[in-house]
Design a protein around this motif. Structure first.
Motif, PDB file in Angstrom:
ATOM      1  N   LEU B 209     -31.422  69.799  -8.535  1.00 16.29           N
ATOM      2  CA  LEU B 209     -31.790  68.800  -7.527  1.00 16.29           C
ATOM      3  C   LEU B 209     -33.103  69.159  -6.860  1.00 16.29           C
ATOM      4  O   LEU B 209     -33.896  68.268  -6.514  1.00 16.29           O
ATOM      5  N   ALA B 210     -33.361  70.448  -6.683  1.00 14.23           N
ATOM      6  CA  ALA B 210     -34.631  70.846  -6.073  1.00 14.23           C
ATOM      7  C   ALA B 210     -35.792  70.424  -6.961  1.00 14.23           C
ATOM      8  O   ALA B 210     -36.792  69.872  -6.476  1.00 14.23           O
ATOM      9  N   VAL B 211     -35.647  70.637  -8.274  1.00 12.90           N
ATOM     10  CA  VAL B 211     -36.715  70.226  -9.193  1.00 12.90           C
ATOM     11  C   VAL B 211     -36.852  68.703  -9.176  1.00 12.90           C
ATOM     12  O   VAL B 211     -37.968  68.160  -9.118  1.00 12.90           O
ATOM     13  N   THR B 212     -35.698  67.995  -9.204  1.00  8.88           N
ATOM     14  CA  THR B 212     -35.748  66.535  -9.147  1.00  8.88           C
ATOM     15  C   THR B 212     -36.439  66.066  -7.878  1.00  8.88           C
ATOM     16  O   THR B 212     -37.276  65.157  -7.906  1.00  8.88           O
ATOM     17  N   PHE B 213     -36.081  66.700  -6.761  1.00  5.45           N
ATOM     18  CA  PHE B 213     -36.705  66.332  -5.488  1.00  5.45           C
ATOM     19  C   PHE B 213     -38.221  66.482  -5.587  1.00  5.45           C
ATOM     20  O   PHE B 213     -38.973  65.587  -5.198  1.00  5.45           O
ATOM     21  N   CYS B 214     -38.665  67.613  -6.137  1.00  7.63           N
ATOM     22  CA  CYS B 214     -40.105  67.852  -6.222  1.00  7.63           C
ATOM     23  C   CYS B 214     -40.790  66.799  -7.081  1.00  7.63           C
ATOM     24  O   CYS B 214     -41.809  66.225  -6.680  1.00  7.63           O
ATOM     25  N   LEU B 215     -40.219  66.530  -8.278  1.00  9.36           N
ATOM     26  CA  LEU B 215     -40.871  65.574  -9.174  1.00  9.36           C
ATOM     27  C   LEU B 215     -40.866  64.172  -8.566  1.00  9.36           C
ATOM     28  O   LEU B 215     -41.862  63.440  -8.652  1.00  9.36           O
ATOM     29  N   ALA B 216     -39.744  63.786  -7.922  1.00  5.71           N
ATOM     30  CA  ALA B 216     -39.673  62.469  -7.294  1.00  5.71           C
ATOM     31  C   ALA B 216     -40.630  62.409  -6.112  1.00  5.71           C
ATOM     32  O   ALA B 216     -41.290  61.385  -5.877  1.00  5.71           O
ATOM     33  N   PHE B 217     -40.729  63.517  -5.381  1.00  3.84           N
ATOM     34  CA  PHE B 217     -41.622  63.546  -4.233  1.00  3.84           C
ATOM     35  C   PHE B 217     -43.078  63.417  -4.675  1.00  3.84           C
ATOM     36  O   PHE B 217     -43.858  62.684  -4.060  1.00  3.84           O
ATOM     37  N   VAL B 218     -43.436  64.107  -5.758  1.00  8.71           N
ATOM     38  CA  VAL B 218     -44.821  64.031  -6.246  1.00  8.71           C
ATOM     39  C   VAL B 218     -45.180  62.583  -6.544  1.00  8.71           C
ATOM     40  O   VAL B 218     -46.255  62.100  -6.196  1.00  8.71           O
ATOM     41  N   GLN B 219     -44.233  61.859  -7.170  1.00  7.20           N
ATOM     42  CA  GLN B 219     -44.507  60.455  -7.491  1.00  7.20           C
ATOM     43  C   GLN B 219     -44.668  59.608  -6.247  1.00  7.20           C
ATOM     44  O   GLN B 219     -45.581  58.794  -6.157  1.00  7.20           O
ATOM     45  N   ALA B 220     -43.763  59.808  -5.274  1.00  7.87           N
ATOM     46  CA  ALA B 220     -43.831  58.993  -4.068  1.00  7.87           C
ATOM     47  C   ALA B 220     -45.062  59.358  -3.251  1.00  7.87           C
ATOM     48  O   ALA B 220     -45.709  58.492  -2.647  1.00  7.87           O
ATOM     49  N   PHE B 221     -45.398  60.637  -3.255  1.00 10.01           N
ATOM     50  CA  PHE B 221     -46.536  61.096  -2.462  1.00 10.01           C
ATOM     51  C   PHE B 221     -47.837  60.531  -3.009  1.00 10.01           C
ATOM     52  O   PHE B 221     -48.787  60.303  -2.273  1.00 10.01           O
ATOM     53  N   GLU B 268     -49.118  68.394  -0.686  1.00 11.90           N
ATOM     54  CA  GLU B 268     -48.028  68.220  -1.636  1.00 11.90           C
ATOM     55  C   GLU B 268     -47.480  69.570  -2.084  1.00 11.90           C
ATOM     56  O   GLU B 268     -46.270  69.775  -2.156  1.00 11.90           O
ATOM     57  N   LEU B 269     -48.394  70.498  -2.346  1.00  9.60           N
ATOM     58  CA  LEU B 269     -47.999  71.824  -2.803  1.00  9.60           C
ATOM     59  C   LEU B 269     -47.145  72.526  -1.759  1.00  9.60           C
ATOM     60  O   LEU B 269     -46.160  73.194  -2.091  1.00  9.60           O
ATOM     61  N   ILE B 270     -47.494  72.340  -0.467  1.00  7.41           N
ATOM     62  CA  ILE B 270     -46.727  72.996   0.602  1.00  7.41           C
ATOM     63  C   ILE B 270     -45.285  72.487   0.578  1.00  7.41           C
ATOM     64  O   ILE B 270     -44.331  73.276   0.606  1.00  7.41           O
ATOM     65  N   VAL B 271     -45.116  71.160   0.485  1.00  9.81           N
ATOM     66  CA  VAL B 271     -43.757  70.603   0.468  1.00  9.81           C
ATOM     67  C   VAL B 271     -42.993  71.125  -0.741  1.00  9.81           C
ATOM     68  O   VAL B 271     -41.837  71.566  -0.627  1.00  9.81           O
ATOM     69  N   VAL B 272     -43.651  71.121  -1.913  1.00  9.45           N
ATOM     70  CA  VAL B 272     -42.981  71.574  -3.138  1.00  9.45           C
ATOM     71  C   VAL B 272     -42.571  73.037  -3.005  1.00  9.45           C
ATOM     72  O   VAL B 272     -41.454  73.419  -3.363  1.00  9.45           O
ATOM     73  N   LEU B 273     -43.454  73.863  -2.441  1.00 14.84           N
ATOM     74  CA  LEU B 273     -43.134  75.285  -2.314  1.00 14.84           C
ATOM     75  C   LEU B 273     -41.987  75.502  -1.342  1.00 14.84           C
ATOM     76  O   LEU B 273     -41.138  76.358  -1.566  1.00 14.84           O
ATOM     77  N   ILE B 274     -41.949  74.707  -0.243  1.00 13.64           N
ATOM     78  CA  ILE B 274     -40.838  74.841   0.706  1.00 13.64           C
ATOM     79  C   ILE B 274     -39.523  74.523   0.000  1.00 13.64           C
ATOM     80  O   ILE B 274     -38.541  75.257   0.109  1.00 13.64           O
ATOM     81  N   VAL B 275     -39.526  73.413  -0.770  1.00 14.87           N
ATOM     82  CA  VAL B 275     -38.283  73.011  -1.446  1.00 14.87           C
ATOM     83  C   VAL B 275     -37.870  74.047  -2.486  1.00 14.87           C
ATOM     84  O   VAL B 275     -36.711  74.472  -2.530  1.00 14.87           O
TER      85      VAL B 275
END
Lengths: 280, 292
Positions: B209-221, B268-275
């Motif tokens: 789910l963390a990976v899914t969150f990151c990939l989905a977030f990248v798209q939305a971002f 974006e990188l900061i959010v991904v790294l936090i997740v």
């Protein structure tokens, strides 16, 4: 399989399905709205249009110069597919067969473009391409589209190469096959299903790739999706039905290749590339 | 010691003719991805006028510019959370279906059609006379049509339409990767459905789910076309990609444009790294139920 029969479970199951069905209905509604509107004579304040006509397709084809746009789209897309296919398959082959120092960095390099928003690398790359005089040109569009598509082919192909037993190649070598015939008669037939899948997926993704093409495309190098964006952006200038007719042309172009691609791959493979990453 | 031994030594470390096949692809990536990135970074530090940090100072001192970060996060984070929150329970139901193909095929449509097409469709569908409003009026949920286009909710809807299937299909591939025997074992030992989810499935799913969150977030971002077409690109949905595009291609200040692109990548990188950093707090291990 376990089925719980409690009332709470039933309500929960119903609610989950209701949300799923609502989503699919809305999704179909969005697509159907475009299709219905493209055939509408007049559609204001009613459930369905007053009458149906096909004239918007003819006017859209002329107004938006779709013959040349469609031609450019296919030229761009097939060039991208051929280049990223050739380079991607050779790269994937080397990455799948050899372990060498620095391999992890190389793999990371191919993962990054899929994890970074296209505009982040697109704006600097477009700046470089404009300074090279490629701005607005056919090759500029092709080059910028290679950045996401080449890594995609590489990452899809690595598992396909890995599943071919290296002993098959060794056996061919023992029987005296040269590099050329080894590739043509052993590897190519074995890799063909994977290559077809990867290349069709790249094709679909390149047709739909908006952001990068938008940054670099000029009037003569626009793809369908960029033309569609400009048309929607300037809606009000043209009849809405005409724009939607163009959207349907775009949709049919994409779906044709998507349906073809789905003969070779599972729908979830279109997004689930993340599972194939060899690192981590 | 001749060249042959050098060749042998290299081959032992994994360098031979086959390894060289990496080079053409690598060259393309270095030329089209790495070089432009550093070019953009250097370019952003060489503003049209002022000190080396002038672009970044300009961005962070102008509310019209720096508020785009909040506007983008305010769209991308809720959308990603909503998409994931719906994706998980639906994936759990669909996992039990025997014929998933029709559903997954329908869901793959918006992903392949892309945001421009979806934005065009939503303009009609969500419009004051569109089917969405008409249905809600017919059912009696509304007294008058709600405005859902050219504002925050239009962009939100477009990100749900394209983002939910993406999150769902990724989640589904993770969920189906969990051995059903694990759930049966938990049920045999008397775990209720809620317990089975919270204590058995969720810990197994968190990494995926963390990976899914990151990939989905990248798209939305990275939202761009729908923020322009369906949103209010001068107001609440002026996202950071619009700011970057306008600086680079409308004001022809590629130096500032590159600077905003770099800021966009960094946020974006900061959010991904936090997740992904939070992911390591959870269980990591096999999801199969087999021995060994």
């Amino acid at each position: 399989m376990i089925r719980d029969q409690g009332l709470a479970s039933k309500i929960w199951r119903f609610a989950v399905w209701a949300v799923a069905v609502l989503f699919v209905l809305n999704l179909i509604g969005v697509i159907a709205a475009v299709i219905v509107n493209s055939f509408a004579t007049r559609w204001l304040g009613t459930w369905l249009p007053v009458g149906l006509t096909t004239k918007w397709y003819f006017s859209a084809w002329k107004e938006f110069q779709l013959s040349s746009v469609v031609l450019v789209t296919f030229e761009v897309v097939f060039t991208v597919v051929i280049i990223s296919g050739l380079l991607g398959v050779t790269t994937a082959y080397a990455l799948a067969r050899r372990d060498f120092p620095g391999k992890r960095i190389v793999v990371l390099l191919f993962l990054l473009p899929l994890l970074i928003p296209p505009l982040t690398y697109g704006i600097p790359l477009a700046t470089v391409l404009y300074q090279l005089g490629l701005g607005g040109s056919f090759w500029g569009v092709v080059l910028i589209n290679l950045v996401p598509s080449l890594p995609f082919v590489v990452l899809v192909m690595i598992p396909f190469v890995e599943q071919i037993d290296p002993r098959i190649e060794a056996a061919a070598r023992v029987f005296g096959a040269g590099t050329g015939s080894l590739f043509l008669r052993i590897l190519l037939p074995l890799l063909l299903p994977g290559m077809l899948a990867a290349l069709l997926l790249v094709l679909v993704r390149t047709i739909a790739m908006f952001e990068l093409t938008f940054l670099i495309a000029g009037p003569t190098s626009q793809t369908l999706v960029v033309s569609l964006y400009y048309a929607v952006f300037a809606s009000g200038v043209r009849a809405g039905q005409s724009i939607d007719a163009m959207a349907v042309v775009y949709m049919v172009t994409t779906l044709f290749w998507l349906i073809l691609a789905l003969q070779f791959v599972n729908p979830s493979q279109i997004v689930a590339r993340a599972k194939q990453q060899p690192t981590t | 010691m001749s060249t042959a031994s050098l060749r042998t030594r290299l081959a032992v470390r994994g360098f031979d003719g086959t390894t060289l096949l990496v080079l053409p692809g690598l060259a393309v990536m270095l030329g089209l991805f790495i070089y432009p990135f550093f070019y953009g970074l250097a370019d952003s530090l060489m503003p049209k006028e002022g000190a080396w940090y002038a672009n970044y100072a300009a961005f962070f001192s102008d509310p019209f510019q720096y508020r785009t970060i909040a506007a983008t996060l305010w769209l991308a984070l809720p959308v990603t959370i909503v998409n994931l929150a719906f994706a998980v329970p639906i994936a759990f139901r669909v996992r039990l279906m025997t014929r998933q193909r029709l559903l997954t095929t329908i869901l793959v449509l918006p992903i392949t059609l892309g945001t421009v097409f979806v934005a065009d469709g939503l303009l009609t569908f969500l419009g004051p006379q569109g089917w969405f409003n008409r249905t809600l009026l017919l059912v009696g949920l509304l007294d008058g049509p709600v405005k859902l286009t050219n504002n925050y909710w239009g962009v939100f809807a477009s990100l749900v339409i394209t983002g939910f299937p993406f999150a769902f299909l990724l989640t589904l591939s993770y969920v189906t990767g969990i051995d059903p025997a694990i759930e049966q074992a938990a049920a045999t030992l008397g775990a209720s459905p809620r317990q089975r989810f919270m204590k058995v499935f969720l810990p197994l799913l968190v990494p995926g789910l963390a990976v899914t969150f990151c990939l989905a977030f990248v798209q939305a971002f990275a939202v761009f076309p729908s923020a322009v077409l369906l949103g209010a690109p001068a107001g609440p949905t002026r996202v950071i990609s619009i700011a970057a595009y306008q600086a680079a291609f409308e004001q022809y200040d590629h130096s500032l444009g590159s600077a905003i692109a770099m800021i966009m990548g960094a946020v974006e990188l900061i959010v991904v790294l936090i997740v992904l950093g939070g992911r390591s707090l959870f269980y990591r291990g096999p999801t199969g139920g087999t021995k060994g």
